[in-house]
Design an enzyme around this catalytic site. Structure first.
Site, short mmCIF file in Angstrom:
data_model
loop_
_atom_site.label_atom_id
_atom_site.label_comp_id
_atom_site.label_asym_id
_atom_site.label_seq_id
_atom_site.Cartn_x
_atom_site.Cartn_y
_atom_site.Cartn_z
N HIS A 266 0.83 -1.21 0.00
CA HIS A 266 0.00 0.00 0.00
C HIS A 266 0.88 1.27 0.00
O HIS A 266 0.73 2.14 -0.86
CB HIS A 266 -0.92 -0.03 1.23
CG HIS A 266 -1.85 1.14 1.34
ND1 HIS A 266 -3.14 1.11 0.88
CD2 HIS A 266 -1.67 2.38 1.86
CE1 HIS A 266 -3.72 2.29 1.10
NE2 HIS A 266 -2.84 3.08 1.71
N GLU A 267 1.80 1.33 0.93
CA GLU A 267 2.67 2.52 1.02
C GLU A 267 3.55 2.63 -0.22
O GLU A 267 3.89 3.73 -0.67
CB GLU A 267 3.52 2.49 2.29
CG GLU A 267 2.73 2.44 3.61
CD GLU A 267 1.67 3.51 3.74
OE1 GLU A 267 1.79 4.58 3.10
OE2 GLU A 267 0.68 3.27 4.48
#
Lengths: 502, 502
Positions: A266-267
């Site tokens: 996600h990051e």
């Protein structure tokens, strides 16, 4: 003369952005290992630099640049970057100038007080403690809306802070559609007989092995480690200092590898966005994601449309099995895939899966909207919150901590932020749909680990522009149509009907 | 009215110090793991913040504080801290104001160019390449000395930049004494029959084990890890962001554990100094070590007077043997002690031992002194350098790289800095002598690992004052006498006569 002023303006905003880069680094440092005893002083330093940036955004010098560079006959002489940067500074200037200084100071004090009260109230699960602060925060924001003005619904002005161009009218429409199709789907999933077995997810997976596996995935996804690094923190985030320095943080749970694995991917999506902003925007306020929603679309694209895709695991599951043989040796790829795509109604937004997530957001959106047209009082929120959870998700919080007090946002005065999360899902699905026209063998690319065409598509259509284009313009130009929630609905229905054999 | 101005002044310098803390953090970050691709932009940010600090140090606002707060009838109304801070700012103001702006800009450009030319010249071992730059750097500094004025020798003004109160007159005297006693001792050591066996030092000692051992030592020495951290870098340093955040860096050589071990203890000495500066000085320019020399006295005290002391190893050698049993199992404590205290003439200053180190410094001091009274030309330096090495250390460099080009200092325009290193040794020995009166069982304390009395003595006599006292005043008050090189001489003679059985 004009050229000279243009240069001066560029130097001026570069200085502001330099302060910002220093602040960002201090922020990263405070969250990844800065010694405890220095934190109080560090917070003061951050405060002083932030105040300096704020002063520069509303200074007489800024006013002069805006006055002299804004007339349309002057604009045509300016570079495209300077035009955009000026527009951004003007927006900020006007917004900040409209609030009386004393009132703003009072508000900042309230924010900081409210955050610590919220923290305690959440711990004690006692909404009554937090209520007077929330009331004042809402009042302040109501006044700000009056100062700033609004078109249509007063809440539109708050939405504009995070997602320029998005309005209540538009959200009502897409959320209604989404709700109509998701509520029954979530119910069907909850009632499904054929549920994934998730028991094997919680075995011990040593941190160092999780980290090594994450690093392999990040490299293949195209996160550039010569322009970034991966560190540990409590609440993971990605942070762009400049396109050559975009850092990821993660948290390892040795008894639930999903936290770090999907969190890191996600990051990574956020970070790849910031790493690929056009270099010519460095030193201007345009060198960042264009909105919260578009940013979230990139992280969700990587997390869900890549990281939870069957083809992705067809490629990577054998590697994962090597990293944790005891945990996964007897689990088939299909069992793994279904387990990491488990969906079920839950009370806590940040732990929600992709199917139910938007419902959490809609609840908050509806409550915020009513708060700002005055049709509901702060006092009534816990009850209203719980009723909506029961209606949308079929479960009812039994405490303020797991209900109305769970999110930090309101305590910092952030109203209008939540919809960005749901928009991120819609944008991501719409990008994916458009991408398939250019990359019809998307699934094969994942299976081969050939990520470059996917990343290049996103860079060309989204990343490179930074803040020079508005979110809805990026969406329109990349996909050829306006916001269309159907793609998200279709994606979720196809995926979860298959997984749950509905 | 006066109180109001005092408060304004404090806020003003606090802002300057906030910029400084941000700059320091960026510096640390660039040297401990910042992504390569972001470095160029980061350097610009550092440049912009540094320029801002510089502007503030010579602004009209600063001039007004100095003018209004300096009169003696006003001074008596100010707090002691404000008086000292004002004196510090005034000194800086006057120094910076005296150099014409255009000239200073030219100099900054020259510095940065000279550093990269020096790097290349050193690599190619070609002094001719660097010579024109060095000539201009010297010329600039000669002009600066004229602007700043001087008393006695022109070089005094440069010494004052790093070690206020130290003069050529004083250095000539102490260096003459030191030279007279050290040159024959170094010769005797070089000719000694009874030399330590050092062959076992170079076995493989894994980095992770070196790190774990270092951490144990640091904790016992009293380095406060809740106000610091240990990271890796190429050229180790300690850096104080504020007393609650003082970081150490080190470098691991897996085939020579001494690099990290003694390097870490050295930086620990610097860090313990900065961790123990009085909290009331935070936010002022007084919240740092008082001079390069006093700073070095603290690092050398920890490195040599503690870290290379026999009693220290009597305690720690068994632990070291546990960390690296293969390397040390068959080596006795005495053999180990002698090996890590090996002394021999060498060409490279930064690799020199405590016995020969001061001779390296004297050579540089004599050369700088002659450069600034005009009795030697830059052109003659390589020859002069080599002659002095032969005379003092009995060895002659066979290249510019291992001779005149070895140090970075001159390429950055730092003249007058080198003597601080030797003064650090003298101060440390003098502190040690004075400490023995209060702590006669010093050796026992080391053997018991009871470091607190030693650290407290240094904090009380040195650390806590930060920059509120001048180096020679600290020395005088802590030891009851003026700078006395005899203590260093006595220490080195006793120690090395014993080790080499002379």
């Amino acid at each position: 003369m004009l050229k000279e002023m243009e240069q001066q303006f560029l130097r001026y905003i570069k200085k502001m952005m330099s302060y910002n880069e220093a602040i960002q680094l201090m922020y990263w440092d405070m969250r990844t290992g800065a010694p405890k005893k220095g934190l109080e002083q560090r917070a003061e330093v951050v405060g002083i630099l932030s105040q300096e940036m704020f002063k520069m955004s509303i200074s007489e010098e800024m006013a002069a640049y805006i006055a002299k560079l804004s007339p349309s006959h002057v604009q045509t002489e300016l570079s495209a970057v300077v035009q955009c940067a000026l527009a951004e500074c003007r927006k900020e200037y006007e917004r900040n100038k409209k609030i009386p200084v004393e009132e703003y100071k009072e508000y900042v004090v309230l924010q900081s007080k409210a955050e610590s009260v919220w923290e305690e109230a959440k711990e004690k699960s006692d909404f009554a403690m937090f209520r007077p602060y929330l009331e004042r925060l809402v009042e302040f924001n109501q006044k700000f809306i009056e100062y700033w003005g609004y078109q249509g619904h007063p809440y539109n002005t708050l939405l504009d802070l995070y997602e320029p161009g998005i309005t209540v009218e538009l959200l009502d429409q897409v959320f209604a559609k989404l709700r109509e199709r998701m509520v029954p789907l979530v119910q069907a999933v909850a009632a499904a007989e054929h549920k994934p077995d998730t028991s094997f997810l919680f075995q011990k997976f040593p941190k160092e092995k999780q980290r090594a596996f994450s690093l392999e995935l990040l490299r293949e996804l195209g996160y550039d480690f010569s322009a970034g690094r991966l560190d540990e923190t409590v609440h993971p985030f990605a942070i762009g200092l400049n396109p050559g320095d975009v850092r990821i943080t993660t948290r390892y749970d040795e008894h639930d590898f999903r936290t770090a694995l999907f969190g890191t991917i996600h990051e990574c999506g956020h970070a790849i966005y910031e790493q690929n902003i056009a270099k010519e925007l460095v030193g201007t306020p345009l060198c960042t994601g264009t909105s919260m929603g578009i940013h979230e679309s990139q992280s969700l694209f990587y997390e869900n449309f890549i990281g939870r895709h069957y083809s992705y695991w067809k490629r990577h599951y054998p590697l994962l099995q090597k990293y944790a043989p005891e945990q996964f040796a007897s689990i088939t790829l299909d069992e793994f895939y279904r387990a990491v795509n488990e969906a079920k109604p839950s009370l806590i937004r940040i732990e929600a899966d992709e199917l139910t997530y938007s419902l959490h957001i809609m609840i908050r959106y509806e409550i915020e909207k009513e708060l700002f047209n005055g049709s509901v009082a702060v006092d009534d929120l816990p009850e209203l919150w719980n009723d909506k959870y029961e209606e949308y998700l079929g479960i009812r919080p039994d405490s303020d901590a797991s209900g109305i007090l769970q999110d930090v946002h309101w305590s910092g005065g952030s109203f209008g932020y939540f919809p960005s999360y749901a928009l991120g899902y819609m944008y991501a699905a719409q990008f994916k749909h458009a991408m398939l026209k250019d990359l019809p063998h998307f699934d094969d690319l994942l299976e081969k680990g050939d990520m470059l065409p996917i990343r290049s598509w996103l860079t060309e259509k989204v990343h490179c522009f930074g803040k020079t284009k508005k979110p809805l313009d990026i969406l329109q130009e990349a996909t050829g149509e306006e916001l269309n929630v159907d793609y998200l609905i279709q994606y979720l229905e196809d995926k979860y009907r298959a997984i749950y054999q509905l």
